[in-house]
Design a protein around this motif. Structure first.
Motif, PDB file in Angstrom:
ATOM      1  N   GLY A 129       0.835  -1.251  -0.021  1.00 50.83           N
ATOM      2  CA  GLY A 129       0.037   0.172   0.040  1.00 50.83           C
ATOM      3  C   GLY A 129       0.921   1.154  -0.052  1.00 50.83           C
ATOM      4  N   GLY A 130       0.166   2.471   0.497  1.00 46.30           N
ATOM      5  CA  GLY A 130       0.537   3.764   0.418  1.00 46.30           C
ATOM      6  C   GLY A 130       1.476   4.108   1.180  1.00 46.30           C
ATOM      7  N   TYR A 131       1.597   3.355   2.409  1.00 48.00           N
ATOM      8  CA  TYR A 131       3.153   3.874   3.395  1.00 48.00           C
ATOM      9  C   TYR A 131       4.407   3.582   2.506  1.00 48.00           C
ATOM     10  CZ  TYR A 131      -0.501   3.259   7.328  1.00 48.00           C
ATOM     11  OH  TYR A 131      -1.437   3.312   8.183  1.00 48.00           O
ATOM     12  N   SER A 132       4.625   4.226   1.395  1.00 49.08           N
ATOM     13  CA  SER A 132       5.831   4.084   0.621  1.00 49.08           C
ATOM     14  C   SER A 132       5.825   5.475  -0.144  1.00 49.08           C
ATOM     15  CB  SER A 132       5.676   2.884  -0.506  1.00 49.08           C
ATOM     16  OG  SER A 132       4.506   3.040  -1.249  1.00 49.08           O
ATOM     17  N   ARG A 133       7.030   5.686  -0.721  1.00 43.42           N
ATOM     18  CA  ARG A 133       7.392   6.773  -1.510  1.00 43.42           C
ATOM     19  C   ARG A 133       6.763   6.562  -2.885  1.00 43.42           C
ATOM     20  NH1 ARG A 133      11.677   9.793   0.408  1.00 43.42           N
ATOM     21  NH2 ARG A 133      11.546  10.948  -1.113  1.00 43.42           N
ATOM     22  N   GLN A 134       6.413   5.404  -3.713  1.00 37.84           N
ATOM     23  CA  GLN A 134       5.804   5.335  -4.781  1.00 37.84           C
ATOM     24  C   GLN A 134       4.908   4.008  -4.892  1.00 37.84           C
ATOM     25  OE1 GLN A 134       9.298   5.314  -7.349  1.00 37.84           O
ATOM     26  NE2 GLN A 134       8.802   7.333  -8.231  1.00 37.84           N
ATOM     27  N   VAL A 135       3.984   4.103  -5.708  1.00 44.51           N
ATOM     28  CA  VAL A 135       3.039   3.182  -5.935  1.00 44.51           C
ATOM     29  C   VAL A 135       2.693   3.071  -7.347  1.00 44.51           C
ATOM     30  CG1 VAL A 135       1.025   4.447  -5.541  1.00 44.51           C
ATOM     31  CG2 VAL A 135       0.843   2.156  -5.269  1.00 44.51           C
ATOM     32  N   VAL A 136       2.545   1.889  -7.999  1.00 44.30           N
ATOM     33  CA  VAL A 136       2.262   1.630  -9.264  1.00 44.30           C
ATOM     34  C   VAL A 136       0.743   0.995  -9.456  1.00 44.30           C
ATOM     35  CG1 VAL A 136       2.683   0.151 -11.477  1.00 44.30           C
ATOM     36  CG2 VAL A 136       4.533   1.104 -10.039  1.00 44.30           C
ATOM     37  N   VAL A 137      -0.030   1.599 -10.059  1.00 44.51           N
ATOM     38  CA  VAL A 137      -1.628   1.337 -10.046  1.00 44.51           C
ATOM     39  C   VAL A 137      -1.931   1.392 -11.600  1.00 44.51           C
ATOM     40  CG1 VAL A 137      -3.853   1.739  -9.074  1.00 44.51           C
ATOM     41  CG2 VAL A 137      -1.747   2.375  -7.630  1.00 44.51           C
ATOM     42  N   LYS A 138      -3.086   0.435 -11.654  1.00 44.08           N
ATOM     43  CA  LYS A 138      -3.790   0.198 -12.997  1.00 44.08           C
ATOM     44  C   LYS A 138      -4.444   1.710 -13.190  1.00 44.08           C
ATOM     45  CE  LYS A 138      -6.561  -2.926 -15.629  1.00 44.08           C
ATOM     46  NZ  LYS A 138      -7.288  -4.165 -15.358  1.00 44.08           N
ATOM     47  N   ASP A 139      -4.543   2.421 -14.346  1.00 46.33           N
ATOM     48  CA  ASP A 139      -4.838   3.490 -14.558  1.00 46.33           C
ATOM     49  C   ASP A 139      -6.299   3.731 -14.034  1.00 46.33           C
ATOM     50  OD1 ASP A 139      -5.876   2.111 -16.724  1.00 46.33           O
ATOM     51  OD2 ASP A 139      -5.551   3.870 -18.061  1.00 46.33           O
ATOM     52  N   HIS A 140      -6.989   2.632 -14.565  1.00 45.72           N
ATOM     53  CA  HIS A 140      -8.619   2.529 -14.025  1.00 45.72           C
ATOM     54  C   HIS A 140      -8.995   2.998 -12.701  1.00 45.72           C
ATOM     55  CE1 HIS A 140     -12.780   1.679 -14.628  1.00 45.72           C
ATOM     56  NE2 HIS A 140     -13.037   1.021 -13.701  1.00 45.72           N
ATOM     57  N   PHE A 141      -7.707   2.451 -11.856  1.00 39.12           N
ATOM     58  CA  PHE A 141      -8.151   2.541 -10.212  1.00 39.12           C
ATOM     59  C   PHE A 141      -7.354   3.809  -9.780  1.00 39.12           C
ATOM     60  CE2 PHE A 141      -9.254  -1.504 -11.557  1.00 39.12           C
ATOM     61  CZ  PHE A 141     -10.443  -1.774 -10.950  1.00 39.12           C
ATOM     62  N   VAL A 142      -7.056   4.892 -10.467  1.00 37.99           N
ATOM     63  CA  VAL A 142      -6.490   6.059 -10.015  1.00 37.99           C
ATOM     64  C   VAL A 142      -7.669   7.258 -10.276  1.00 37.99           C
ATOM     65  CG1 VAL A 142      -4.720   7.757 -10.554  1.00 37.99           C
ATOM     66  CG2 VAL A 142      -4.265   5.271 -10.587  1.00 37.99           C
ATOM     67  N   CYS A 143      -7.716   7.927  -9.106  1.00 32.85           N
ATOM     68  CA  CYS A 143      -8.859   9.142  -9.314  1.00 32.85           C
ATOM     69  C   CYS A 143      -7.936  10.440  -9.716  1.00 32.85           C
ATOM     70  CB  CYS A 143      -9.620   9.171  -8.241  1.00 32.85           C
ATOM     71  SG  CYS A 143     -10.841   7.799  -8.169  1.00 32.85           S
ATOM     72  N   ARG A 144      -8.571  11.422 -10.152  1.00 36.42           N
ATOM     73  CA  ARG A 144      -7.953  12.745 -10.272  1.00 36.42           C
ATOM     74  C   ARG A 144      -8.436  13.502  -9.026  1.00 36.42           C
ATOM     75  NH1 ARG A 144      -5.835  15.054 -14.451  1.00 36.42           N
ATOM     76  NH2 ARG A 144      -6.775  13.303 -15.858  1.00 36.42           N
ATOM     77  N   VAL A 145      -7.532  14.034  -8.363  1.00 34.76           N
ATOM     78  CA  VAL A 145      -7.785  14.897  -7.236  1.00 34.76           C
ATOM     79  C   VAL A 145      -7.967  16.375  -7.831  1.00 34.76           C
ATOM     80  CG1 VAL A 145      -6.713  16.148  -5.161  1.00 34.76           C
ATOM     81  CG2 VAL A 145      -6.325  13.499  -5.562  1.00 34.76           C
TER      82      VAL A 145
END
Length: 349
Positions: A129-145
């Motif tokens: 998960g996100g307790y890290s400096r970087q993460v790689v995620v499939k684009d469909h599961f990314v949201c725009r802030v």
């Protein structure tokens, strides 16, 4: 090429979290590499790190409230570009083919959605998960802030925000509706903000009045202590919707008595023991006892846009990486108002 990135991990169940490094996969055509800016601490992170909810995968890198900036994109990604402000929530993949995925409720994927951490991807690899400096995620599961939201106050929206927004939308909360929010914590404070922004009249129900001032500042019209038995007599039959955000065992029949005819009590908290109720508490008033989890990707983006439009973010306390274990203890003692957020720049620093 694969990316090695600093992270914070629980080495085993119940063990203190400690610095480590993890490897993120090569970018696939539909992947997005994100430089994490902030990661919220959800109570479910603690439950899973302690293996409270069943067998877990260790070492575990928790974190499913992630906000950051796009660092690179795969060859097939057109929705995002380097520099975009984005967020990642509780899931990072689903089959994309079943009736629920096609309906935009990927959290209910028949194959099983892939959780952001403490899970196994369809490729057989463990998720971190996100307790890290970087993460790689499939684009469909990314949201725009949206630009109107700070990344720090947006991070908790990716779990706590959508967990409260989804049931409020499902049960048609809006002008003319009376809503009770049970518990004023990480979930509850956002439930109050969202319901108020939707136009509802909101009442907070909490064990005591110690957070009354906060609740009223967040927009609640009323605030009652459930430790006072008279509360249930005073409020009988008042609410259209009760949003229960606590993870404690409650006297369900007493709360159902607070609903109007046809009203719904929706549970988003996850108690560690079974709840019970008398069927007649539902039958007499045609009432509904329901549960709700996170929302799908379309609804999560809708939630973020709604929050930006109405100036809604989490109330946060920003911490550094070396304060995570102390933060876990404070969450368990209800000593946070109302969400800890890790400054990811301090991970591995």
């Amino acid at each position: 090429m694969t990316t090695t990135t600093p992270a914070i991990a629980a080495p085993a169940a119940g063990q203190p979290l400690a610095p480590t490094t993890i490897v993120r996969r090569d970018l696939r055509p539909d992947d997005v590499l994100i430089d994490v800016a902030f990661a919220g601490i959800c109570h479910s992170d603690i439950h899973q790190a302690k293996e409270d909810w069943g067998t877990a995968i260790f070492p575990m890198v928790p974190g499913h409230e992630i906000a950051g900036v796009v660092a690179a994109v795969g060859s097939g990604v057109t929705k995002y570009q380097v520099g975009d402000r984005v967020g990642v929530g509780c899931m990072v993949d689903s089959c994309g083919e079943c009736e629920y995925c096609l309906a935009g409720v990927e959290q209910s994927c028949l194959k099983g959605n892939v959780p952001t951490y403490n899970g196994v991807g369809y490729d057989g690899e463990n998720t971190y998960g996100g307790y890290s400096r970087q993460v790689v995620v499939k684009d469909h599961f990314v949201c725009r802030v949206p630009d109107g939201l700070g990344l720090d106050i947006a991070a908790p929206l990716l779990c706590a925000g959508i967990t409260t927004y989804s049931p409020l939308r499902q049960w048609h909360v809006g002008p003319g509706k009376k809503v009770a929010v049970v518990g004023l914590g990480g979930l509850g404070h956002l439930g109050v903000k969202l319901a108020v922004a939707m136009g509802a009249e909101v009442t907070v129900l909490s064990q005591s009045l110690k957070k009354q001032e906060d609740g009223l500042k967040l927009g609640a019209k009323d605030y009652y202590a459930t430790g006072d038995e008279a509360t249930f007599d005073v409020l009988r039959g008042r609410f259209d919707v009760i949003l229960n955000t606590v993870s404690a065992k409650l006297p369900i029949d007493a709360y159902l008595s607070l609903l109007r005819v046809g009203g719904a009590m929706v549970n988003v908290g996850a108690p560690g023991e079974p709840l019970s109720y008398n069927a007649f508490s539902l039958l007499g008033g045609n009432k509904i006892l329901a549960g709700s989890g996170i929302g799908g990707m379309r609804e999560t983006q809708e939630m973020l846009d709604f929050c930006a439009e109405h100036g809604i973010g989490a109330e946060i306390e920003t911490i550094t990486a070396d304060q995570v274990n102390t933060a876990y203890e404070r969450v368990e003692n209800s000593d946070v108002r109302y969400r800890f957020v890790i400054d990811a720049a301090t991970i591995g620093a």
